[in-house]
Design a protein around this motif. Sequence first.
Motif, PDB file in Angstrom:
ATOM      1  N   CYS A 161       2.713  -6.106   6.192  1.00  0.00           N
ATOM      2  CA  CYS A 161       1.726  -4.924   6.122  1.00  0.00           C
ATOM      3  C   CYS A 161       1.485  -4.232   7.406  1.00  0.00           C
ATOM      4  O   CYS A 161       1.738  -3.110   7.427  1.00  0.00           O
ATOM      5  N   ILE A 215      -5.126   1.100   2.767  1.00  0.00           N
ATOM      6  CA  ILE A 215      -5.682   0.638   1.824  1.00  0.00           C
ATOM      7  C   ILE A 215      -4.717   0.348   0.413  1.00  0.00           C
ATOM      8  O   ILE A 215      -4.769  -0.674  -0.347  1.00  0.00           O
ATOM      9  N   ALA A 216      -4.093   1.573   0.233  1.00  0.00           N
ATOM     10  CA  ALA A 216      -3.341   1.441  -0.911  1.00  0.00           C
ATOM     11  C   ALA A 216      -2.074   0.494  -0.687  1.00  0.00           C
ATOM     12  O   ALA A 216      -1.740  -0.167  -1.491  1.00  0.00           O
ATOM     13  N   ALA A 236      -3.500  -3.066  -0.965  1.00  0.00           N
ATOM     14  CA  ALA A 236      -3.982  -3.194  -2.291  1.00  0.00           C
ATOM     15  C   ALA A 236      -2.598  -3.554  -3.315  1.00  0.00           C
ATOM     16  O   ALA A 236      -2.731  -4.540  -4.033  1.00  0.00           O
ATOM     17  N   ALA A 237      -1.684  -2.872  -2.891  1.00  0.00           N
ATOM     18  CA  ALA A 237      -0.354  -3.367  -3.605  1.00  0.00           C
ATOM     19  C   ALA A 237       0.149  -4.826  -3.182  1.00  0.00           C
ATOM     20  O   ALA A 237       0.714  -5.437  -3.959  1.00  0.00           O
ATOM     21  N   MET A 250      -1.414  -7.318  -1.948  1.00  0.00           N
ATOM     22  CA  MET A 250      -2.654  -8.254  -2.454  1.00  0.00           C
ATOM     23  C   MET A 250      -2.460  -8.468  -3.964  1.00  0.00           C
ATOM     24  O   MET A 250      -2.181  -9.647  -4.345  1.00  0.00           O
ATOM     25  N   ARG A 251      -2.005  -7.450  -4.577  1.00  0.00           N
ATOM     26  CA  ARG A 251      -1.795  -7.509  -6.096  1.00  0.00           C
ATOM     27  C   ARG A 251      -0.488  -8.278  -6.207  1.00  0.00           C
ATOM     28  O   ARG A 251      -0.373  -9.254  -7.001  1.00  0.00           O
TER      29      ARG A 251
END
Length: 152
Positions: free
Chosen positions: A70, A122-123, A126-127, A129-130
């Motif tokens: 990331c 953040i997007a 979030a992707a 960590m998902r």
Amino acid sequence: MIFYILIVLALIAWGAALSWKWKSVRDFSGEVLAAKKRDGELPESITEDMFRDLYVRSEGPRGQTYFFACAATLFLLLGPFVAAFNSVWKMFWMMSGQSPVFETGTLVHTFMVFLAFMGACIALLAAAMRRYYALTPPNLKQVLRDLNGAVK
């Protein structure tokens, strides 16, 4: 430019450290297998190749690798993202009558660049960590249980 080079060097060092950690986990798997066989937790029929893959997946630095990916992605995409944002911003600024308040480089523009990039960060996180939690491998205890069950 020096700051950019320092960040690139830091990313390279971080990537090298992660590679070393993955290699260390891979190399250590043989010792863990020998200890588990010696303690009677695993039967002698389990091969090192079979155990190594499962051990690396369960004990490797996956979380650190996701954070590195990331960080590297965000660093590499910062320039193109800001350039694209500025192009869209300038288009809307010109269509709105070129108000000096919304001109590129003003406080409003700079704050909107910040908000847009934070939203992209953040997007992406979030992707990531998902995906990290959706593909969580079993821990070592589950691997040992599964290997004992597969042999019997």
